[in-house]
Design a protein around this motif. Structure first.
Motif, PDB file in Angstrom:
ATOM      1  N   PHE A  15      47.504  22.519 -46.768  1.00 29.31           N
ATOM      2  CA  PHE A  15      48.376  22.614 -45.588  1.00 29.31           C
ATOM      3  C   PHE A  15      48.772  24.067 -45.319  1.00 29.31           C
ATOM      4  CE2 PHE A  15      49.576  18.002 -46.037  1.00 29.31           C
ATOM      5  CZ  PHE A  15      49.213  17.629 -44.758  1.00 29.31           C
ATOM      6  N   ALA A 125      36.036   7.631 -40.449  1.00 29.18           N
ATOM      7  CA  ALA A 125      37.262   8.241 -39.952  1.00 29.18           C
ATOM      8  C   ALA A 125      37.057   8.847 -38.566  1.00 29.18           C
ATOM      9  CB  ALA A 125      37.761   9.306 -40.930  1.00 29.18           C
TER      10      ALA A 125
ATOM     11  N   LEU B  18      42.432  12.820 -47.444  1.00 30.34           N
ATOM     12  CA  LEU B  18      41.963  13.571 -46.274  1.00 30.34           C
ATOM     13  C   LEU B  18      41.159  12.684 -45.329  1.00 30.34           C
ATOM     14  CD1 LEU B  18      40.933  17.006 -47.849  1.00 30.34           C
ATOM     15  CD2 LEU B  18      43.151  16.249 -46.983  1.00 30.34           C
ATOM     16  N   PRO B  22      42.779  10.538 -40.862  1.00 28.48           N
ATOM     17  CA  PRO B  22      42.004  10.333 -39.623  1.00 28.48           C
ATOM     18  C   PRO B  22      41.500   8.901 -39.457  1.00 28.48           C
ATOM     19  CG  PRO B  22      40.793  11.733 -41.167  1.00 28.48           C
ATOM     20  CD  PRO B  22      42.173  11.563 -41.720  1.00 28.48           C
ATOM     21  N   GLY B  57      53.283  18.431 -46.281  1.00 29.48           N
ATOM     22  CA  GLY B  57      53.177  19.005 -44.949  1.00 29.48           C
ATOM     23  C   GLY B  57      53.144  20.508 -45.002  1.00 29.48           C
ATOM     24  N   LEU B  58      53.407  21.111 -43.867  1.00 25.98           N
ATOM     25  CA  LEU B  58      53.316  22.558 -43.735  1.00 25.98           C
ATOM     26  C   LEU B  58      54.489  23.224 -44.448  1.00 25.98           C
ATOM     27  CD1 LEU B  58      52.384  22.634 -39.945  1.00 25.98           C
ATOM     28  CD2 LEU B  58      50.865  22.493 -41.932  1.00 25.98           C
ATOM     29  N   VAL B  67      53.940  15.304 -42.698  1.00 26.84           N
ATOM     30  CA  VAL B  67      53.109  14.221 -42.169  1.00 26.84           C
ATOM     31  C   VAL B  67      54.023  13.021 -41.936  1.00 26.84           C
ATOM     32  CG1 VAL B  67      51.257  12.601 -42.747  1.00 26.84           C
ATOM     33  CG2 VAL B  67      51.042  15.019 -43.365  1.00 26.84           C
ATOM     34  N   PRO B  89      50.019  13.709 -37.814  1.00 25.97           N
ATOM     35  CA  PRO B  89      49.065  14.003 -38.902  1.00 25.97           C
ATOM     36  C   PRO B  89      49.102  15.450 -39.381  1.00 25.97           C
ATOM     37  CG  PRO B  89      47.915  14.012 -36.800  1.00 25.97           C
ATOM     38  CD  PRO B  89      49.364  13.668 -36.488  1.00 25.97           C
ATOM     39  N   GLN B  90      49.866  16.319 -38.711  1.00 24.63           N
ATOM     40  CA  GLN B  90      49.818  17.770 -38.984  1.00 24.63           C
ATOM     41  C   GLN B  90      48.361  18.251 -38.889  1.00 24.63           C
ATOM     42  OE1 GLN B  90      52.441  19.294 -38.670  1.00 24.63           O
ATOM     43  NE2 GLN B  90      54.097  17.933 -39.255  1.00 24.63           N
ATOM     44  N   THR B  91      47.852  18.929 -39.926  1.00 21.10           N
ATOM     45  CA  THR B  91      46.496  19.492 -39.784  1.00 21.10           C
ATOM     46  C   THR B  91      45.399  18.527 -40.248  1.00 21.10           C
ATOM     47  OG1 THR B  91      46.651  20.502 -41.955  1.00 21.10           O
ATOM     48  CG2 THR B  91      47.325  21.856 -40.078  1.00 21.10           C
ATOM     49  N   LEU B  92      45.777  17.275 -40.524  1.00 24.41           N
ATOM     50  CA  LEU B  92      44.798  16.335 -41.078  1.00 24.41           C
ATOM     51  C   LEU B  92      44.255  15.353 -40.045  1.00 24.41           C
ATOM     52  CD1 LEU B  92      46.421  15.469 -44.532  1.00 24.41           C
ATOM     53  CD2 LEU B  92      44.898  17.354 -43.929  1.00 24.41           C
ATOM     54  N   ARG B  94      41.629  15.344 -38.232  1.00 23.35           N
ATOM     55  CA  ARG B  94      40.195  15.078 -38.301  1.00 23.35           C
ATOM     56  C   ARG B  94      39.707  15.139 -39.745  1.00 23.35           C
ATOM     57  NH1 ARG B  94      38.092  19.401 -34.236  1.00 23.35           N
ATOM     58  NH2 ARG B  94      36.047  18.573 -34.750  1.00 23.35           N
ATOM     59  N   PRO B  95      38.622  14.420 -40.058  1.00 17.38           N
ATOM     60  CA  PRO B  95      38.127  14.445 -41.445  1.00 17.38           C
ATOM     61  C   PRO B  95      37.558  15.818 -41.804  1.00 17.38           C
ATOM     62  CG  PRO B  95      36.636  13.184 -40.041  1.00 17.38           C
ATOM     63  CD  PRO B  95      37.835  13.513 -39.204  1.00 17.38           C
TER      64      PRO B  95
END
Lengths: 322, 330
Positions: A15, A125, B18, B22, B57-58, B67, B89-92, B94-95
């Motif tokens: 993150f 996904a 991860l 998604p 999270g961040l 998240v 999802p924050q930065t997650l 996409r897979p």
């Protein structure tokens, strides 16, 4: 440290690396991530951080290292760009999804099984469906029995030399080999390592089931180049019997020797037993096959094959005459 | 895919997390139990995964930086049938891209499938490979050093007939030479092609044996597609591919192998192997048919010692003497 704590630390590192549009200095990571704050010394933090970074990289996370991220130069910063991180969109037709599902199942009993499964989850996904169900009239499996297989695969990928003990067919004692691994290939249920044997200065083929103990990677990554004209299939095949150079004349009992008859160049039917001509390459190898058929087959010609069969039959009968 | 056990390392768990976020986004409203089943883990493990995600999270770790996933019911309880919704999802979102191993696993297997006989869609293999290569980027290079070769060894006419029967769902008439040289003719209902470790088999309901049978493609002498449609009995049990290889079933026999025939332990399924000194091996292997072992003994003479079946060793000696008689007579 528990598995949960380690997972959490890796997740928070990921993150942090993705949080900003610019590279993040190591000092910032140490201050902002709880597990790094708690590390007892700078050395302990460094070790932990390096391990975590490698772990993320081995999963495929593209971590970019940048010099001088603090503006003063020399201090490293790190970053993961969002568009580099993400798997691009993939859309598969139902037919394509079915064959990709088949492909993933190939490795169910192999070292690549978890990787194949993880790849499928990523596609799912993205919203790709139809990867798991549906009979297609074919199923393929390739097993890997050797526990060192992942080590070898990584050495092939990163082009690192390997060392292992190897017992050649017929040898009582194994010997140590140093090899630059070009590739791993499965043929007829066996995995082979193809590579440059450093001690012998030549390309060699090794059967993985004859490796004694494990495989150790030695030296740096990128230590050699794979030959551009490498033909792995041909190298493995060259360890196989040559094409036929001679023809044997045999008598075969009625209804017997069906496999031999299929290879025959000529079949002459007789009342009691049939006479056939079969091309072959090597007296000893062919004699071994024929002897297994006992009295169902008798060699007429050539004498060298006939002698080899008789000698083997005597040995099997307990009349040691070898 | 449940055949592969979940990876319980930290990296394995992170991989799952991860992919989970998604996946939950593209399957909005799925339940805890359905997600657990999809990822091949227990409900408890999945709930732990979700609990770990929502405290991550961040940097800063304020409410806006974590998240956010809703998997609680109206009372704030977690029940297995609760629908799950990813709120932030924050930065997650996409897979993660394919790792080198993941790209290699799919691409090498697709290349393999293109060479395996069967009714599967060859065009789809080519187009799927192209799409995956494009998505994988640099990771495709991992597939370079890895290959699986298949020797179907089938006569082209046999291969055509088998593929056509599978595609059209019709019966086959085959002439088959078994491992012990028995030549038989049978009508079979083809079920599928099974390719195990580089060898290719037709799995079919055999009318003659009234059972499921596997036929090595290279041992089928001829095959003819019949007009009758396949009718595999509904209670027929297909081959269990989990076992990996076709293991013979039968009473085990113990052999002492000299160094020059150690390879026998590599070529045949064995129940046990141990070093017996001087490069020799003691192996226990299942024996489907005694004739098979007699052949092996004939071929290798004194290099193989049978430790627990003197009758079979005696049979091999008798067969050798009978065969020698033909030479001394001639």
């Amino acid at each position: 440290m528990s598995q949960r704590d380690r997972t959490e630390r890796l997740l928070n590192l990921l993150f942090a690396l993705m949080a900003f549009q610019r590279p993040v200095p190591k000092s910032y990571l140490r201050e902002s991530i709880q597990a790094y704050q708690d590390s007892p010394s700078d050395e302990a933090f460094e070790r932990m951080f390096e391990r975590d970074k490698e772990e993320l990289r081995s999963m495929g996370v593209p971590i970019i290292t940048v010099e001088g991220a603090d503006g003063a130069g020399g201090v490293e910063g790190y970053r993961v760009a969002a568009d580099e991180y993400a798997l691009p969109p993939v859309e598969l037709t139902p037919e394509e999804a079915a064959v990709v599902g088949l492909a993933a199942r190939v490795w169910e009993q192999a070292a690549l099984g978890p990787a194949a499964q993880s790849a499928v989850r990523k596609l799912e996904a993205l919203g790709v469906g139809g990867l798991v169900e549906g009979p297609v009239g074919v199923e393929t499996r390739v097993a890997t029995a050797e526990p060192f297989f992942p080590v070898l695969l990584e050495a092939v990928r990163t082009r690192r030399a390997v060392r292992f003990d190897y017992r050649k067919g017929g040898d009582a004692e194994p010997g140590t080999r140093h090899v630059q691994p070009w590739g791993a290939t499965s043929r007829r249920g066996h995995w082979y390592l193809v590579g440059h044997d450093v001690d012998r200065g030549a390309g060699r083929v090794f059967r993985l089931s004859r490796v004694v103990g494990g495989v150790t990677a030695v030296g740096p990554a990128g230590a050699f180049e794979r030959p551009a004209d490498l033909d792995v299939a041909a190298m493995i095949a060259s360890a196989e019997p040559e094409p036929p150079t001679a023809t044997a004349r045999l008598t075969v009992r009625k209804e017997r020797g069906n496999a031999l008859r299929r290879r025959a160049s000529q079949v002459t039917l007789r009342t009691d037993a049939d006479e056939i001509e079969v091309p072959y390459a090597d007296d000893e190898r062919f004699a071994r096959e024929l002897v297994g058929m006992g009295a169902d087959v008798v060699v007429l010609d050539p004498p060298s094959l006939r002698d080899a069969v008789v000698r083997r039959l005597r040995a099997a009968a307990g009349e040691e005459a070898r | 895919m449940s055949a592969v056990r979940p990876d319980t390392t930290a990296a394995g768990r992170l991989q799952r997390l991860l992919a989970l976020v998604p996946w939950l986004r593209t399957h909005d409203g799925t339940t805890v139990v359905a997600a657990a089943e999809h990822f091949g883990v227990s409900v408890d493990t999945l709930v732990e995964d979700l609990n770990l995600l929502i405290v991550s999270g961040l940097p800063g770790y304020g409410p806006d930086q974590l998240v956010d996933i809703d998997f609680f019911d109206d009372e704030g309880e977690i029940t297995v049938s609760n629908p799950i919704t990813v709120i932030e999802p924050q930065t997650l979102a996409r897979p993660l891209r394919f790792s080198p191993d993941e790209a290699a696993a799919l691409l090498v297997a697709l290349r393999l499938l293109a060479t395996v006989p069967g009714p599967h869609d060859r065009g789809a293999i080519a187009s799927a490979s192209a799409k995956l290569e494009k998505a994988a980027g640099d990771a495709v290079r991992a597939a370079e050093g890895l290959a699986v070769l298949v020797d179907a060894g089938a006569a082209p006419a046999v291969r055509d007939a088998v593929e056509s029967a599978l595609a059209s769902g019709r019966q086959l008439h085959i002439v088959y030479v078994g491992a012990l040289d028995d030549r038989t003719e049978r009508d079979v209902d083809p079920l599928r092609i099974v390719s195990l470790d580089g060898r290719v088999y037709l799995e079919a309901w055999c009318h003659r044996a009234e059972a499921m049978r596997t036929f090595r493609l290279d041992r089928i002498e001829s095959a003819e597609v019949l007009a009758a449609p396949v009718a595999v009995p509904s209670d027929a049990v297909p081959l269990d591919l989990q076992r990996g290889v076709l293991r013979p079933e039968g009473a085990p026999v113990t052999l002492l192998l000299a160094p020059q025939v150690r390879w026998i332990a590599e070529e045949h399924p064995v129940d046990a192997v141990e070093e017996a000194g001087d490069g020799r091996l003691r192996v226990v292997l299942p024996l489907a048919d005694e004739r098979w072992l007699v052949r092996l003994l004939l071929r290798h003479g004194s290099a193989i010692e049978v430790l627990d079946r003197p009758d079979l060793a005696e049979r091999a000696r008798a067969d050798a003497l009978a065969a020698l008689a033909a030479y001394s007579a001639g």
